[in-house]
Design a protein around this motif. Structure first.
Motif, PDB file in Angstrom:
ATOM      1  N   CYS A  90      -7.350 -15.473 -18.901  1.00  0.00           N
ATOM      2  CA  CYS A  90      -5.902 -15.076 -18.237  1.00  0.00           C
ATOM      3  C   CYS A  90      -5.432 -16.076 -20.161  1.00  0.00           C
ATOM      4  O   CYS A  90      -5.244 -16.986 -19.382  1.00  0.00           O
ATOM      5  CB  CYS A  90      -5.419 -16.291 -17.554  1.00  0.00           C
ATOM      6  N   ILE A  91      -4.871 -15.100 -20.243  1.00  0.00           N
ATOM      7  CA  ILE A  91      -4.402 -15.889 -22.001  1.00  0.00           C
ATOM      8  C   ILE A  91      -3.315 -16.301 -21.554  1.00  0.00           C
ATOM      9  O   ILE A  91      -2.455 -15.685 -20.662  1.00  0.00           O
ATOM     10  CB  ILE A  91      -4.043 -14.515 -22.672  1.00  0.00           C
ATOM     11  N   ASN A  92      -2.605 -17.121 -22.225  1.00  0.00           N
ATOM     12  CA  ASN A  92      -1.346 -17.799 -21.899  1.00  0.00           C
ATOM     13  C   ASN A  92      -0.131 -17.169 -22.406  1.00  0.00           C
ATOM     14  O   ASN A  92       0.135 -16.693 -23.549  1.00  0.00           O
ATOM     15  CB  ASN A  92      -1.193 -19.936 -22.686  1.00  0.00           C
ATOM     16  N   THR A  93       0.921 -17.082 -21.703  1.00  0.00           N
ATOM     17  CA  THR A  93       2.537 -16.694 -21.358  1.00  0.00           C
ATOM     18  C   THR A  93       2.079 -14.566 -21.608  1.00  0.00           C
ATOM     19  O   THR A  93       2.602 -14.468 -21.685  1.00  0.00           O
ATOM     20  CB  THR A  93       2.977 -16.954 -22.739  1.00  0.00           C
ATOM     21  N   PHE A  94       0.622 -14.486 -21.163  1.00  0.00           N
ATOM     22  CA  PHE A  94       0.583 -13.180 -20.640  1.00  0.00           C
ATOM     23  C   PHE A  94       0.232 -12.630 -19.367  1.00  0.00           C
ATOM     24  O   PHE A  94      -0.023 -13.429 -18.581  1.00  0.00           O
ATOM     25  CB  PHE A  94      -0.465 -12.693 -21.625  1.00  0.00           C
ATOM     26  N   ASP A  95       0.973 -11.590 -18.767  1.00  0.00           N
ATOM     27  CA  ASP A  95       0.134 -11.122 -17.780  1.00  0.00           C
ATOM     28  C   ASP A  95      -1.033 -10.044 -17.814  1.00  0.00           C
ATOM     29  O   ASP A  95      -1.001  -9.394 -19.197  1.00  0.00           O
ATOM     30  CB  ASP A  95       1.686  -9.859 -17.100  1.00  0.00           C
ATOM     31  N   GLY A  96      -1.686  -9.904 -16.648  1.00  0.00           N
ATOM     32  CA  GLY A  96      -2.455  -9.224 -17.164  1.00  0.00           C
ATOM     33  C   GLY A  96      -3.298  -7.453 -15.608  1.00  0.00           C
ATOM     34  O   GLY A  96      -2.613  -8.763 -14.750  1.00  0.00           O
ATOM     35  N   GLU A  97      -3.910  -7.034 -15.781  1.00  0.00           N
ATOM     36  CA  GLU A  97      -3.670  -6.635 -14.578  1.00  0.00           C
ATOM     37  C   GLU A  97      -5.003  -5.511 -14.721  1.00  0.00           C
ATOM     38  O   GLU A  97      -5.562  -5.393 -15.767  1.00  0.00           O
ATOM     39  CB  GLU A  97      -2.921  -5.156 -14.155  1.00  0.00           C
ATOM     40  N   LEU A  98      -5.588  -5.016 -13.482  1.00  0.00           N
ATOM     41  CA  LEU A  98      -7.396  -5.151 -13.621  1.00  0.00           C
ATOM     42  C   LEU A  98      -7.340  -3.697 -12.396  1.00  0.00           C
ATOM     43  O   LEU A  98      -6.687  -4.590 -11.249  1.00  0.00           O
ATOM     44  CB  LEU A  98      -8.679  -5.842 -13.109  1.00  0.00           C
ATOM     45  N   ASN A  99      -7.355  -2.832 -12.910  1.00  0.00           N
ATOM     46  CA  ASN A  99      -7.352  -1.543 -11.920  1.00  0.00           C
ATOM     47  C   ASN A  99      -8.558  -0.986 -10.483  1.00  0.00           C
ATOM     48  O   ASN A  99      -9.870  -1.357 -11.666  1.00  0.00           O
ATOM     49  CB  ASN A  99      -6.586  -0.246 -12.221  1.00  0.00           C
ATOM     50  N   GLU A 100      -8.524  -0.652  -9.919  1.00  0.00           N
ATOM     51  CA  GLU A 100      -9.698  -0.185  -9.421  1.00  0.00           C
ATOM     52  C   GLU A 100     -10.748   0.567 -10.102  1.00  0.00           C
ATOM     53  O   GLU A 100     -12.510   0.276 -10.673  1.00  0.00           O
ATOM     54  CB  GLU A 100      -9.225   1.186  -8.555  1.00  0.00           C
ATOM     55  N   ILE A 101     -10.513   1.300 -11.046  1.00  0.00           N
ATOM     56  CA  ILE A 101     -11.578   1.944 -12.275  1.00  0.00           C
ATOM     57  C   ILE A 101     -12.369   0.628 -13.053  1.00  0.00           C
ATOM     58  O   ILE A 101     -13.507   0.681 -13.458  1.00  0.00           O
ATOM     59  CB  ILE A 101     -10.577   2.740 -13.552  1.00  0.00           C
ATOM     60  N   ASP A 102     -11.847  -0.521 -13.274  1.00  0.00           N
ATOM     61  CA  ASP A 102     -12.147  -1.379 -13.918  1.00  0.00           C
ATOM     62  C   ASP A 102     -12.947  -2.627 -12.861  1.00  0.00           C
ATOM     63  O   ASP A 102     -13.807  -3.071 -13.357  1.00  0.00           O
ATOM     64  CB  ASP A 102     -11.059  -2.201 -14.792  1.00  0.00           C
ATOM     65  N   LEU A 103     -12.947  -2.843 -11.511  1.00  0.00           N
ATOM     66  CA  LEU A 103     -13.431  -3.675 -10.792  1.00  0.00           C
ATOM     67  C   LEU A 103     -14.787  -3.017 -10.064  1.00  0.00           C
ATOM     68  O   LEU A 103     -14.619  -1.730  -9.996  1.00  0.00           O
ATOM     69  CB  LEU A 103     -12.430  -3.842  -9.564  1.00  0.00           C
ATOM     70  N   PRO A 104     -15.281  -3.582 -10.217  1.00  0.00           N
ATOM     71  CA  PRO A 104     -16.652  -3.772  -9.378  1.00  0.00           C
ATOM     72  C   PRO A 104     -16.881  -3.155  -8.018  1.00  0.00           C
ATOM     73  O   PRO A 104     -15.610  -3.858  -7.207  1.00  0.00           O
ATOM     74  CB  PRO A 104     -17.879  -4.441  -9.117  1.00  0.00           C
ATOM     75  N   ASP A 105     -17.315  -2.850  -7.175  1.00  0.00           N
ATOM     76  CA  ASP A 105     -17.323  -2.162  -6.050  1.00  0.00           C
ATOM     77  C   ASP A 105     -17.152  -2.720  -4.944  1.00  0.00           C
ATOM     78  O   ASP A 105     -18.751  -2.567  -4.106  1.00  0.00           O
ATOM     79  CB  ASP A 105     -17.688  -0.798  -5.260  1.00  0.00           C
ATOM     80  N   ILE A 106     -17.024  -4.359  -5.291  1.00  0.00           N
ATOM     81  CA  ILE A 106     -18.007  -5.313  -4.037  1.00  0.00           C
ATOM     82  C   ILE A 106     -16.962  -5.430  -2.611  1.00  0.00           C
ATOM     83  O   ILE A 106     -15.498  -5.326  -2.587  1.00  0.00           O
ATOM     84  CB  ILE A 106     -17.287  -7.026  -4.958  1.00  0.00           C
TER      85      ILE A 106
END
Lengths: 126, 186
Positions: free
Chosen positions: A74-90
């Motif tokens: 997580c970079i400082n002062t930034f927001d971030g998002e990971l979506n379904e297409i990026d995420l493993p099917d855990i």
């Protein structure tokens, strides 16, 4: 493909589900009995003053931390998002048969206090 | 949409018979026979959406807790009227149906089935939620109860209802042709 119901993470209740990390494993979502759950979206905001890390996972039945995802930077002062297409099917499940089975609850281990996190999850079952 | 449906048609809901056709309802331990005078749809809409949390006077449905079944006033019918209903929850709660003053419906020997948000995933037209209310006797009214499967409290437990209303004329003798309905309204 399994289809479930989408919802936002349900913990902490007092904050309406907006997780503020404490640098310990923080509860993000409590699994309803009889269901399993997958993370479909992660959104975070880091304004702590330094780059930090997040790891999502669960706990075993002795409340020992069990990491299930790789480290997210997580970079400082930034927001971030990971979506379904990026995420493993855990699939998080309450494994009551294993000796140290998992609770299936979703927790996050952050490297710092004060990172804000929300999840979108999909629950399966009935 | 077919003009007349089978009673548990797994497509969109349709009337089970046409106007001026007959229906026979198992009620009061016998087949009650009627001729249909009038049919109108009951669209899914806000007046036919009931929040059981508000209805019970509570502020939430507690984690892993239930709200006791209560009569759905919006589904009460007058004498010689019948309601043909499908339903679903709008929140992550499970609904159970009782009629006959407390007899569980959707209730084989293994236990009472419930309607949940998962029901529409495999049954998108909610055919398996179909039930009927024959008007005129309070014991035949529908009672709905709710369960919260979540480990957190929920502020609402809403259920939406839709279907058809029939106005009926009783027949003195069994008709030659009729549509039989399993509405167990004793």
């Amino acid at each position: 493909m399994k289809v479930g119901i989408r919802k936002a993470n349900n913990q902490p209740v007092a904050a309406g589900g907006l997780v503020t990390t404490t640098a310990g494993p923080d509860l993000c979502h409590t699994l309803p009995v009889g269901r399993t759950v997958k993370i479909k979206k992660i959104m975070w905001s880091n304004n702590t003053g330094a780059a930090e890390t997040l790891i999502f996972g669960t706990q075993d039945n002795a409340a020992v931390w069990v990491p299930l995802f790789p480290t997210i930077i997580c970079i400082n002062t930034f927001d971030g998002e990971l979506n379904e297409i990026d995420l493993p099917d855990i699939e998080f499940a309450n494994d009551r048969t294993a000796a140290a089975g998992t609770t299936g609850n979703i927790l996050v281990q952050a490297s710092a206090v004060g990172i804000l996190i929300r999840l979108e999850v999909e629950e399966y079952g009935s | 949409m077919s003009e007349v449906a089978n009673i548990y048609d797994n497509g969109p809901i349709s009337p089970v018979a046409r106007i001026k056709e007959n229906v026979s309802v198992w009620s009061e331990e016998k087949w009650l026979n009627y001729n249909i005078d009038y049919i109108e749809p009951i669209p899914r809409s806000r007046p036919y959406t009931v929040d059981l949390v508000a209805l019970s006077g509570a502020t939430v449905i507690a984690a892993n807790a239930a709200i006791a079944a209560s009569v759905m006033a919006v589904l009460q019918m007058s004498q010689n009227e019948m309601l043909h209903i499908r339903w679903e929850p709008l929140d992550d709660v499970e609904g159970g149906l009782w009629q006959l003053g407390g007899a569980a419906r959707f209730n084989p020997r293994g236990g009472q089935a419930r309607v949940s948000l998962f029901t529409a995933i495999m049954d998108p037209y909610l055919a398996t939620t179909t039930f009927w209310i024959l008007g005129g006797t309070p014991s035949k009214d529908a009672q709905i109860g709710a369960w919260n499967p979540n480990p957190v409290a929920l502020p609402m437990a809403r259920f939406a209802f839709f279907g058809f209303r029939y106005i009926l004329t009783p027949l003195a003798s069994p008709p030659a042709n009729t549509t039989y309905l399993p509405a167990r309204a004793r």
